[in-house]
Motif scaffolding. Structure first.
Motif, PDB file in Angstrom:
ATOM      1  N   GLN A  77       0.843  -1.194   0.000  1.00 37.79           N
ATOM      2  CA  GLN A  77       0.000   0.000   0.000  1.00 37.79           C
ATOM      3  C   GLN A  77       0.886   1.255   0.000  1.00 37.79           C
ATOM      4  OE1 GLN A  77      -3.318  -0.355  -0.451  1.00 37.79           O
ATOM      5  NE2 GLN A  77      -2.782  -2.525  -0.594  1.00 37.79           N
ATOM      6  N   PRO A  78       0.287   2.445  -0.141  1.00 38.31           N
ATOM      7  CA  PRO A  78       1.105   3.661  -0.295  1.00 38.31           C
ATOM      8  C   PRO A  78       1.958   4.006   0.926  1.00 38.31           C
ATOM      9  CG  PRO A  78      -1.167   4.053  -0.995  1.00 38.31           C
ATOM     10  CD  PRO A  78      -1.146   2.724  -0.317  1.00 38.31           C
ATOM     11  N   PHE A  79       3.112   4.599   0.637  1.00 40.03           N
ATOM     12  CA  PHE A  79       3.939   5.240   1.650  1.00 40.03           C
ATOM     13  C   PHE A  79       3.925   6.726   1.305  1.00 40.03           C
ATOM     14  CE2 PHE A  79       7.883   7.147   3.069  1.00 40.03           C
ATOM     15  CZ  PHE A  79       8.066   6.645   4.338  1.00 40.03           C
ATOM     16  N   VAL A  80       3.348   7.543   2.172  1.00 40.80           N
ATOM     17  CA  VAL A  80       3.170   8.966   1.886  1.00 40.80           C
ATOM     18  C   VAL A  80       3.877   9.777   2.960  1.00 40.80           C
ATOM     19  CG1 VAL A  80       1.517  10.852   1.618  1.00 40.80           C
ATOM     20  CG2 VAL A  80       0.973   8.574   0.718  1.00 40.80           C
ATOM     21  N   GLY A  81       4.758  10.674   2.549  1.00 37.37           N
ATOM     22  CA  GLY A  81       5.493  11.497   3.495  1.00 37.37           C
ATOM     23  C   GLY A  81       5.092  12.954   3.408  1.00 37.37           C
TER      24      GLY A  81
END
Length: 451
Positions: A200-204
């Motif tokens: 799933q997404p990794f959002v910073g």
């Protein structure tokens, strides 16, 4: 044209021409879920450690490059390593079509030629996303590509890797502490890659770069008409990270009102877009990081204690490079090989005096400073052997110098810091700027003088 994939896509555009970035952003905003632009390709590694993109539009030429004809191919190669699941579409000029064809052989999904036709560009992006989806499905059972490694053989780094292996598969929130440049973003990405949420997404999001007015819209999104420029609904970082990991960098810079809003979202596991009254459930794992002494901020009522409890189910502290012993030698060799490849040069070696200079230097900027030092040495050197004189250390990490160790000077420094901090009502960023030092240097002195 099938547009479902495009509508749900997150897109990154990398080009050093501001006009191209503006045109691309205007074209893509109504067509995709998220579009982000970046002028400097050197920021790609850090950016891709913080966020994942379905598609990257990559220019082939950069005016600042040392080896222009190879720069686009170099960054394509880096993208295949840093973001192997992203589709890459090259942006090129007519004169560089042969170079673009070589890019296709190296893994690019397609290329577009400047000036482009909007309909053809959108069709190319949709086709690239379709091929990416099919490819990712066919490789679903294969081992996941490695993310940036956490290099180092010192005892502290070995212990850190073992701890990450234990906590990564859980859903526990993680707070990463450490000085600037110690690799907090690398650790955050590694935790995500080894977790059950890796697909799933990794959002910073860099909270230190967000002003108070932008904070709520960036984290929680907004609806059309929420403010003057809100021409359409936009998802925030919480929604973008749904099912995955949200990395909150520079959490220590979050204002007290911002802390309250974040705490509410974490407690209720839901957010409300700016301008809306409809709550949206969110399922994210939160990994946060700061170089600030978080306990000192709590003790001085600049950070909410209840928010710290929410953020640091697990707390990791990264060691400064000066405490990692022979890891300096290992990292230096790694960066020399990396930048020699990038700039098309033989990998240089360090002579004895040069290595001794590295091992004796304290590296206030930590691994990031070592990386920049090695890059500069590769670029500037005309020999395959680097001497001590080839190593130029950064002057960015400015600190106050106390001079002779006298009580009078210490008291003057303490009094000056206290006055400036009070003047800015405890705003560390503004106080550090007036004092002419970094935030970390100011935090060290606050701790030193127990302010």
């Amino acid at each position: 044209m099938a547009v479902q994939l495009l509508k749900k896509a997150s897109v990154l555009v990398v080009d050093d021409d501001t006009d191209v970035l503006t045109s691309m952003a205007m074209l893509l905003r109504p067509e995709v879920r998220v579009v982000q632009t970046e002028k400097n390709p050197e920021r790609l590694p850090a950016l891709l450690r913080q966020e994942t993109f379905d598609l990257v539009l990559l220019d082939m030429n950069y005016h600042r490059s040392v080896n222009t004809s190879n720069e686009g191919l170099y960054w394509l190669q880096q993208l295949r390593t840093l973001a192997p699941a992203s589709a890459v579409v090259l942006i090129t000029a007519y004169a560089d079509i042969n170079l673009a064809i070589r890019g296709l052989k190296d893994g690019a999904a397609d290329f577009v030629v400047k000036p482009w036709r909007n309909d053809k560009l959108l069709a190319s992006l949709d086709e690239a996303l379709t091929r990416r989806q099919l490819t990712n499905k066919s490789h679903r059972q294969l081992p996941k590509p490695a993310v940036s490694p956490l290099l180092g053989e010192s005892t502290t780094m070995q212990t850190l890797r073992r701890t990450i292996e234990k906590i990564a598969p859980t859903d526990a929130n993680v707070l990463i502490l450490g000085e600037n440049g110690t690799g907090k973003d690398v650790v955050a990405r590694l935790i995500h890659a080894q977790s059950m949420r890796a697909s799933q997404p990794f959002v910073g999001v860099d909270l230190g770069a967000l002003s108070e007015p932008l904070l709520e819209s960036e984290l929680f999104g907004y609806v059309k008409g929420a403010f003057t420029d809100a021409r359409q609904d936009r998802a925030g970082r919480f929604e973008a990270a749904a099912g995955g990991t949200l990395f909150l960098d520079e959490i220590g810079n979050l204002s007290l009102p911002g802390q309250t809003k974040l705490l509410t979202a974490l407690q209720q596991r839901q957010i409300t877009r700016l301008g809306s009254h409809t709550p949206i459930p969110v399922d994210v794992r939160v990994v946060s990081a700061t170089n600030a002494p978080i306990q000192h901020l709590v003790q001085t009522d600049r950070f909410r204690k209840d928010l710290v409890y929410r953020l640091n189910t697990i707390e990791l502290t990264l060691p400064p490079l000066r405490e990692r012993g022979d890891d300096v030698r290992l990292l230096a060799a790694h960066f020399l090989e990396q930048y020699a490849t990038k700039y098309g040069k033989p990998t240089p070696r360090l002579e004895g005096r040069a290595l001794a200079r590295l091992l004796n230097y304290r590296f206030p900027g930590n691994v990031r400073e070592l990386q920049h030092t090695m890059e500069r040495a590769v670029v500037m050197s005309e020999s395959e052997v680097l001497t001590a004189e080839d190593l130029v250390f950064s002057s960015v990490e400015t600190t106050l110098t106390a001079g002779p160790e006298t009580t009078r000077l210490a008291e003057l420094e303490k009094g000056t810091i206290q006055k400036v901090v009070d003047k800015h009502h405890g705003n560390i960023t503004k106080a550090a700027k007036e004092l002419g030092i970094t935030r970390m240097a100011l935090y060290r002195r606050l701790g030193k003088y127990d302010l």
